[in-house]
Design an enzyme around this catalytic site. Sequence first.
Site, PDB file in Angstrom:
ATOM      1  N   ASP A  79      -8.336  57.696 -21.976  1.00  0.00           N
ATOM      2  CA  ASP A  79      -8.588  56.918 -20.752  1.00  0.00           C
ATOM      3  C   ASP A  79     -10.075  56.586 -20.619  1.00  0.00           C
ATOM      4  O   ASP A  79     -10.764  57.012 -19.709  1.00  0.00           O
ATOM      5  CB  ASP A  79      -8.067  57.641 -19.508  1.00  0.00           C
ATOM      6  CG  ASP A  79      -8.628  59.045 -19.376  1.00  0.00           C
ATOM      7  OD1 ASP A  79      -9.075  59.577 -20.407  1.00  0.00           O
ATOM      8  OD2 ASP A  79      -8.623  59.596 -18.267  1.00  0.00           O
ATOM      9  N   GLU A 123     -50.346  64.721  -2.282  1.00  0.00           N
ATOM     10  CA  GLU A 123     -50.464  65.524  -3.505  1.00  0.00           C
ATOM     11  C   GLU A 123     -51.585  65.036  -4.417  1.00  0.00           C
ATOM     12  O   GLU A 123     -52.344  65.818  -4.962  1.00  0.00           O
ATOM     13  CB  GLU A 123     -49.124  65.475  -4.264  1.00  0.00           C
ATOM     14  CG  GLU A 123     -49.019  66.437  -5.419  1.00  0.00           C
ATOM     15  CD  GLU A 123     -48.966  67.896  -4.981  1.00  0.00           C
ATOM     16  OE1 GLU A 123     -49.609  68.715  -5.652  1.00  0.00           O
ATOM     17  OE2 GLU A 123     -48.321  68.201  -3.964  1.00  0.00           O
ATOM     18  N   ASP A 124     -51.693  63.707  -4.568  1.00  0.00           N
ATOM     19  CA  ASP A 124     -52.550  63.157  -5.635  1.00  0.00           C
ATOM     20  C   ASP A 124     -53.860  62.527  -5.164  1.00  0.00           C
ATOM     21  O   ASP A 124     -54.706  62.217  -5.990  1.00  0.00           O
ATOM     22  CB  ASP A 124     -51.773  62.091  -6.435  1.00  0.00           C
ATOM     23  CG  ASP A 124     -50.611  62.703  -7.205  1.00  0.00           C
ATOM     24  OD1 ASP A 124     -50.607  63.924  -7.396  1.00  0.00           O
ATOM     25  OD2 ASP A 124     -49.700  61.954  -7.599  1.00  0.00           O
ATOM     26  N   ASP A 175     -37.176  59.105  -6.653  1.00  0.00           N
ATOM     27  CA  ASP A 175     -38.374  59.407  -7.440  1.00  0.00           C
ATOM     28  C   ASP A 175     -37.986  59.839  -8.863  1.00  0.00           C
ATOM     29  O   ASP A 175     -38.534  59.381  -9.862  1.00  0.00           O
ATOM     30  CB  ASP A 175     -39.141  60.524  -6.721  1.00  0.00           C
ATOM     31  CG  ASP A 175     -40.304  61.074  -7.541  1.00  0.00           C
ATOM     32  OD1 ASP A 175     -41.195  60.301  -7.883  1.00  0.00           O
ATOM     33  OD2 ASP A 175     -40.297  62.289  -7.839  1.00  0.00           O
ATOM     34  N   HIS A 226     -45.172  53.030  -9.147  1.00  0.00           N
ATOM     35  CA  HIS A 226     -44.129  54.066  -9.064  1.00  0.00           C
ATOM     36  C   HIS A 226     -43.576  54.203  -7.635  1.00  0.00           C
ATOM     37  O   HIS A 226     -42.364  54.061  -7.436  1.00  0.00           O
ATOM     38  CB  HIS A 226     -44.669  55.398  -9.586  1.00  0.00           C
ATOM     39  CG  HIS A 226     -43.771  56.556  -9.294  1.00  0.00           C
ATOM     40  ND1 HIS A 226     -42.490  56.669  -9.804  1.00  0.00           N
ATOM     41  CD2 HIS A 226     -43.960  57.664  -8.503  1.00  0.00           C
ATOM     42  CE1 HIS A 226     -41.939  57.784  -9.351  1.00  0.00           C
ATOM     43  NE2 HIS A 226     -42.800  58.406  -8.560  1.00  0.00           N
ATOM     44  N   HIS A 241     -45.160  59.014  -0.849  1.00  0.00           N
ATOM     45  CA  HIS A 241     -44.729  60.369  -1.188  1.00  0.00           C
ATOM     46  C   HIS A 241     -45.690  61.134  -2.101  1.00  0.00           C
ATOM     47  O   HIS A 241     -45.647  62.359  -2.166  1.00  0.00           O
ATOM     48  CB  HIS A 241     -43.305  60.362  -1.791  1.00  0.00           C
ATOM     49  CG  HIS A 241     -43.214  59.880  -3.207  1.00  0.00           C
ATOM     50  ND1 HIS A 241     -42.990  58.564  -3.528  1.00  0.00           N
ATOM     51  CD2 HIS A 241     -43.298  60.555  -4.389  1.00  0.00           C
ATOM     52  CE1 HIS A 241     -42.923  58.455  -4.850  1.00  0.00           C
ATOM     53  NE2 HIS A 241     -43.110  59.646  -5.391  1.00  0.00           N
TER      54      HIS A 241
END
Length: 704
Positions: free
Chosen positions: A259, A76-77, A139, A48, A72
Site C-alpha cells: 500500500d 541569544e545572538d 525554526d 533565517h 527568536h
Amino acid sequence: MYTVEELALTLSQYLPYEQVAQVKRAYYYAEQAHDGQWRKSGEPYVTHPLAVAQILADLRMDCDGLTAALLHDVIEDTGISREALTEQFGGGVASLVDGVSKLTHLEFNSQIEKQAHNFQKMAMAMADDIRVILVKLADRLHNMRTLNSMPAHKKRRIARETLDIYAPIANRLGMYNVRVALESLAFQAYYPMRARMLQRAIHKKYGQRTKDTEKLEDFIRAELAADYIEATISVREKHIYSIYQKMDKKHRSLGEIMDVLGVRVVTDRHDSCYRILGVIHSLFKPIEGRFKDYIAVPKSNGYQSLHTTVLGTNGLPMEVQIRTEEMDLVANNGIAAHWAYKFSGNSAIPSNHDRATKWVKSLLEIQQKAGNAIEFVDNVKSDLFPDEVYIFTPNGKIIELPSGATPVDFAYGVHTEIGNSCISCRINRRLAPLSTQLESGQTVEIITAKNAQPNVAWLSFAITGKARTNIRHYLKGKQRENAISIGYRLLTRSLNAFKTNIEDLTKEQVDQVLNNYQLASMDDLLESIGKGRHVGYLVARQLFPNYDENTLVTPKSFKVNGSEGMLISYAKCCSPIPGDPIVGYVQVDKGIIIHHLNCPNIQDHLSSPERFIRMAWSKDIEEELNISLIVSYVNERGAVAKIASSITDTDYQVSNLDIIERGRISRLRLNITISSRVGLADVMRRIKAVRCVEKVSRETIVGR
C-alpha cells in the site's frame, strides 16, 4: 529566498493592516540587530528568521507568534535584552522570544542526562505558551532545509534529534505536513545512501503510474458526481520515511510493502464522508479489519478522518482517507489550525488545541512527580509515539490510550485516585488480569478498594507516562515511610546497647550527627539508616563517642513480622523461611537482606561486621516465601504426575516444576510457596510418601 514583501502579502490575506505593519517592523528590527551576521550557507542571518516566519504564516500564525519568530534569535545572538523587546513589542512577544531562546542551543548528544534535561526544558516552555514549540518546529524545519552547509557529524546529530524529538512532537500536535517534511529531510541527512536507493527503487517500481493515478482520480470523481457528491480527489505516494519504517519494523522488502499509494477524498459536508465511503466500497473490495472511523472517535491530537483499505483495479491494496475540508486543515496543520479558524471567524475552533493543551498539562504533572529528567523522558516516550486504542468507561465515556495499554493505564487515565486504589477490573463485564493489553472498543470497569495501594509489579506492564509516574511517585513516598520506620527500629536497637533510646537524645547530640552526615532532619537520618546508607551502630557510636565499649549491652534481635514493606527482602541464594535461623545484612539502598544463618554468601560480607544484624522471626508472621525442593525419584511412567498430585490438596502453591536430570534415577526441581518450616515439613513428608521417590531435600546454597 523569501522577502519581507512576500511575507506581508501572505499576512494581508488574514491579518489586519496594523498587525501586518507590526510584523514588518519586527523584521526591520531583526535585520538591524543581526547586521553583519552570516549563516554557514553564506546568506545574511536575517534570512533565517524571515523563512521561519513564512513557514508560520502559511500555517496562519497570529501576530505575536510571527513577531516572536522574526525576533527568536535576537536575545541569544545579538545581546539585545528581554526588557528592550518588552519596551518595543510588549511583554507577550518578549516572553515568547525568551521561551524560544532558552531552547535555541539544545544539544541532544550522547550524554543521556543532558538530552533528557533539555527535553524537560522544552516541555516546560510548551506549558507556558504552546506557540513556543510552534516557533521552534518552524525554526527546526528551516534548519533542516539548509542542512547541507553543515559538517557531516553535525548533520547526523541534528537529523537524529529531529527524528527522535521534533518529528514526534509535531505528530503529537497533529501537524502532519511539518512532521512529514521533518522526517523526510532528516532521513535523507541521516541515511543518505538508504534514502537515495529507496527513492530510486520506488521510482523504478511505481514511477510510471502517473497516467494510472490520473485515470483513478477521474474514475472516482465521475462515480461521486453520479451520486451528486462534490469532492476533491488526490492520489499520492506515501512519504519515503513512512515506507522505510514499514520495511524496517516488519522486515519486509519494498515489493512486500504493497500500500505505497494513498487516495485522499476531501468533501464539504460531514454526512458526505459516509456516503463517499459507501461509494468507495461499492467500487473496490474492502480489506477486512482495515476500516477505522476517526470521525466518530478522533485521535488524541484531534485528527479526524475515515480510513479504509481496498483492493485497487491492479489488485494492490490502496488506503483511502475521507474527510471534510475542516478536517483536512486540522489533519495537515494540527494545533496550528487553531489560529486559522480564529482568523476565519469560525466559532467552531477545533478541539485539537484543547487536546494539545491538555497533553502539555499532563507533561507538567509527570514532570512534577518524576524523580529526575531521565525518568521524565522515559515516562513520556509512550505519549510521544502513540498508536491509540479507544476504551469505553461503563458510562460510555471514551478514554484514549497508547497501543499496548492495560487496565492500570486506563484507571490512571480516568483519575489518579482510581489508579492508586485499583485492585482488579472487568473487561466487557468479565473479570480480567490488570496486565491484560486492551483493544479498541472494549468497555473497562475498574474495581477499587479503600485501603488498596499501587503495586511495584505494575511498572512491568503499565506504559502511559501518567500511570508510571504516579506509581513511582507513590512507591517512593511509601519507601521513605518504610525506610523511616525500619531506621527508627535499627537506631533504637543500636541505642539500647548504650542503655538509652531516641527520645532521650539531646538536641545538641542530634544536631551534631546531622551536621556530620549533612542531613536536614531526624527523619532524613532515619531514612538513610533504613536504606542502609548509614549503619545504626556507627550512628549510635557518634552520638556517644566517649562511651566505654566494655559496658555495651548486646542488642535484642530484630523481629521480622512481614509488614516492613519493600526495604526488607529475602536472599534468593538461601531462601530463608519462617522458622529458619536467620541473619540480616544491611545493603546500601536495598535495606535489610535476610539470609539463612549458615548461608556461605554472608562470608563475603564479613569485612563489614557492623552491617550484620541479629534477626528473629515474629511469632505471628504469615509471610509466604518461595523455596526450591530437589526430588530424586525412580523414572517410571507417571512419576512426575504422582509427585505433583501429592500436594495438590494442600494450601501450598507450586509455581514451577523443572526436570534437571534424566536417567533411571531422575531429579526435578519443585518451586513452592511456603509460609513456615512446619508447612515445609508437611510438604516434604507428602512427597516422600510417593512410592517412586528416593529422596527430598531443600535446594539452597547451604545444602550444596
